[in-house]
Write a protein that holds these residues in place. Structure first.
Motif, PDB file in Angstrom:
ATOM      1  N   VAL A 240      -4.597  12.436   5.473  1.00 36.73           N
ATOM      2  CA  VAL A 240      -4.015  11.673   6.575  1.00 36.73           C
ATOM      3  C   VAL A 240      -4.425  12.059   7.888  1.00 36.73           C
ATOM      4  O   VAL A 240      -4.244  13.206   8.368  1.00 36.73           O
ATOM      5  CB  VAL A 240      -2.194  11.707   6.399  1.00 36.73           C
ATOM      6  N   THR A 241      -4.641  11.046   8.690  1.00 35.47           N
ATOM      7  CA  THR A 241      -5.175  11.411   9.997  1.00 35.47           C
ATOM      8  C   THR A 241      -4.388  10.870  11.160  1.00 35.47           C
ATOM      9  O   THR A 241      -4.546  11.390  12.283  1.00 35.47           O
ATOM     10  CB  THR A 241      -6.676  10.758  10.235  1.00 35.47           C
ATOM     11  N   ALA A 242      -3.595   9.950  11.004  1.00 37.40           N
ATOM     12  CA  ALA A 242      -2.647   9.453  12.157  1.00 37.40           C
ATOM     13  C   ALA A 242      -1.432   8.854  11.642  1.00 37.40           C
ATOM     14  O   ALA A 242      -1.445   8.353  10.468  1.00 37.40           O
ATOM     15  CB  ALA A 242      -3.398   8.208  12.818  1.00 37.40           C
ATOM     16  N   LEU A 243      -0.635   8.922  12.452  1.00 38.68           N
ATOM     17  CA  LEU A 243       0.836   8.168  12.317  1.00 38.68           C
ATOM     18  C   LEU A 243       0.912   7.533  13.480  1.00 38.68           C
ATOM     19  O   LEU A 243       1.030   8.037  14.885  1.00 38.68           O
ATOM     20  CB  LEU A 243       1.905   9.397  12.031  1.00 38.68           C
ATOM     21  N   ASP A 244       1.299   6.041  13.340  1.00 36.98           N
ATOM     22  CA  ASP A 244       1.659   5.199  14.452  1.00 36.98           C
ATOM     23  C   ASP A 244       2.950   5.586  15.043  1.00 36.98           C
ATOM     24  O   ASP A 244       3.667   6.215  14.527  1.00 36.98           O
ATOM     25  CB  ASP A 244       1.679   4.047  14.071  1.00 36.98           C
ATOM     26  N   PRO A 245       3.039   5.236  16.597  1.00 39.05           N
ATOM     27  CA  PRO A 245       4.239   5.334  17.131  1.00 39.05           C
ATOM     28  C   PRO A 245       5.427   5.101  16.347  1.00 39.05           C
ATOM     29  O   PRO A 245       6.628   5.431  16.332  1.00 39.05           O
ATOM     30  CB  PRO A 245       4.320   4.740  18.468  1.00 39.05           C
ATOM     31  N   ARG A 246       5.372   3.911  15.806  1.00 37.74           N
ATOM     32  CA  ARG A 246       6.376   3.118  15.158  1.00 37.74           C
ATOM     33  C   ARG A 246       6.023   3.071  13.659  1.00 37.74           C
ATOM     34  O   ARG A 246       5.492   2.121  13.061  1.00 37.74           O
ATOM     35  CB  ARG A 246       6.675   1.669  15.498  1.00 37.74           C
ATOM     36  N   THR A 247       6.357   4.397  12.810  1.00 32.51           N
ATOM     37  CA  THR A 247       6.236   4.529  11.683  1.00 32.51           C
ATOM     38  C   THR A 247       7.462   4.726  10.840  1.00 32.51           C
ATOM     39  O   THR A 247       8.284   5.173  11.285  1.00 32.51           O
ATOM     40  CB  THR A 247       5.415   5.660  11.316  1.00 32.51           C
ATOM     41  N   ALA A 248       7.361   4.069   9.539  1.00 29.76           N
ATOM     42  CA  ALA A 248       8.820   4.261   8.758  1.00 29.76           C
ATOM     43  C   ALA A 248       8.483   4.949   7.621  1.00 29.76           C
ATOM     44  O   ALA A 248       7.473   4.884   6.934  1.00 29.76           O
ATOM     45  CB  ALA A 248       9.367   2.899   8.610  1.00 29.76           C
ATOM     46  N   LEU A 249       9.650   5.577   6.943  1.00 25.93           N
ATOM     47  CA  LEU A 249       9.346   6.322   5.601  1.00 25.93           C
ATOM     48  C   LEU A 249       9.981   5.277   4.929  1.00 25.93           C
ATOM     49  O   LEU A 249      11.301   4.776   4.927  1.00 25.93           O
ATOM     50  CB  LEU A 249      10.201   7.500   5.734  1.00 25.93           C
ATOM     51  N   VAL A 250       9.436   5.004   3.602  1.00 18.16           N
ATOM     52  CA  VAL A 250       9.891   3.840   2.646  1.00 18.16           C
ATOM     53  C   VAL A 250       9.913   4.832   1.253  1.00 18.16           C
ATOM     54  O   VAL A 250       8.859   5.149   0.883  1.00 18.16           O
ATOM     55  CB  VAL A 250       9.148   2.714   2.420  1.00 18.16           C
TER      56      VAL A 250
ATOM     57  N   ILE B 292       7.716  -2.011  13.248  1.00 18.66           N
ATOM     58  CA  ILE B 292       6.740  -0.886  12.414  1.00 18.66           C
ATOM     59  C   ILE B 292       5.402  -1.387  12.233  1.00 18.66           C
ATOM     60  O   ILE B 292       5.358  -2.818  11.747  1.00 18.66           O
ATOM     61  CB  ILE B 292       7.510  -0.703  11.191  1.00 18.66           C
ATOM     62  N   THR B 293       4.543  -0.535  12.414  1.00 17.88           N
ATOM     63  CA  THR B 293       3.051  -1.023  12.023  1.00 17.88           C
ATOM     64  C   THR B 293       2.591   0.030  10.912  1.00 17.88           C
ATOM     65  O   THR B 293       1.467  -0.186  10.327  1.00 17.88           O
ATOM     66  CB  THR B 293       2.151  -0.756  13.161  1.00 17.88           C
TER      67      THR B 293
END
Length: 194
Positions: free
Chosen positions: A3-13, A122-123
Motif C-alpha cells: 500500500v502506497t497511499a491513503l486518501d484524506p477521506r478513507t473509511a475502514l469497511v 469518502i474516496t
C-alpha cells in the motif's frame, strides 16, 4: 505491491465479523486473529475521526430474502442459530460507526453503503473480514467499479481454505487496488493522518 497511499477521506469497511462467521474454521488466519487486527485498524480510524463501517450479513427467519438461483454448491440451507448475525463484541458498541446489513456476498448491492460513503466524502476504503474470496472480494470488486481506491489488509482477512485466500490476494486484489498488512496500513495511517 505494498500500500502506497491513503486518501484524506478513507473509511475502514469490515466484512462479516459476526458471531456465526468468526466462529467457523478459517485459514490462513483464525477468526480471532482477523478480529484482533480489524480492531487495531478500527481503533486507529476512530481516533482520527475516519469512518468505520461494520458490514454484516443477515436474512429473514423464513429465508424469503436469501439469494435465489441454483448453484452447484447448494444454498446455506436450514435455519440459522439465534445471534449468528450479531457483530462481534470486540467491534460493536461504538456509536459513531455505521452498520450495513447485506443479503448478498458484496456489501454494495442492495444496501446504502455507496450513499453513506459518498455523503461523507469518502474516496478510498480499507477492507478486512471473512471470507477473503467471498464477501471481501465481492465488496472490493464493487468498490473498484464504483470508483473508490481500494486497499486490502491481507492479514486482517481469512477464508475457508488458505488456497482460496491466496487466490484472491495474489491474483484478484492486485487488479482492484493495493494490498498491505495491518502493520503497514497502520504505519501509513500514522504518517498521513497524524
Amino acid at each position: 505491491m505494498t500500500v502506497t497511499a491513503l486518501d484524506p477521506r478513507t473509511a475502514l469497511v469490515v466484512i462479516d465479523l459476526q458471531a456465526g462467521i468468526v466462529a467457523a474454521p478459517t485459514e490462513p488466519y483464525t477468526g480471532a486473529e482477523v478480529v484482533a487486527r480489524s480492531v487495531e485498524l478500527a481503533d486507529a480510524f476512530r481516533s482520527r475521526d475516519l469512518p468505520v463501517v461494520l458490514v454484516r450479513v443477515s436474512f429473514a427467519a423464513d429465508g424469503a430474502d436469501d439469494v435465489p438461483g441454483r448453484t452447484e454448491a447448494g444454498g446455506a440451507g436450514g435455519p440459522r442459530p439465534e445471534g449468528w448475525d450479531v457483530v462481534v463484541d470486540e467491534l460493536a458498541g461504538h456509536p459513531g460507526d455505521l452498520t450495513v446489513t447485506k443479503r448478498n456476498w458484496g456489501a454494495f448491492h442492495g444496501t446504502g453503503l455507496d450513499v453513506q460513503l459518498r455523503r461523507r466524502g469518502i474516496t478510498q476504503i480499507v477492507l478486512t473480514g471473512i471470507a477473503t474470496s467471498i464477501g471481501v472480494e465481492s465488496t472490493a470488486r464493487a468498490a473498484h467499479e464504483h470508483g473508490y481506491h481500494v486497499t486490502l489488509a491481507t492479514d486482517a482477512m481469512s477464508d475457508m481454505t488458505a488456497e482460496a485466500h491466496r487466490g484472491s490476494v495474489e491474483r484478484i486484489f492486485p487488479r482492484l487496488g493495493e494490498t498491505g498488512t495491518t502493520r503497514e496500513i497502520l504505519e501509513l495511517l500514522a504518517r498521513t493522518h497524524g
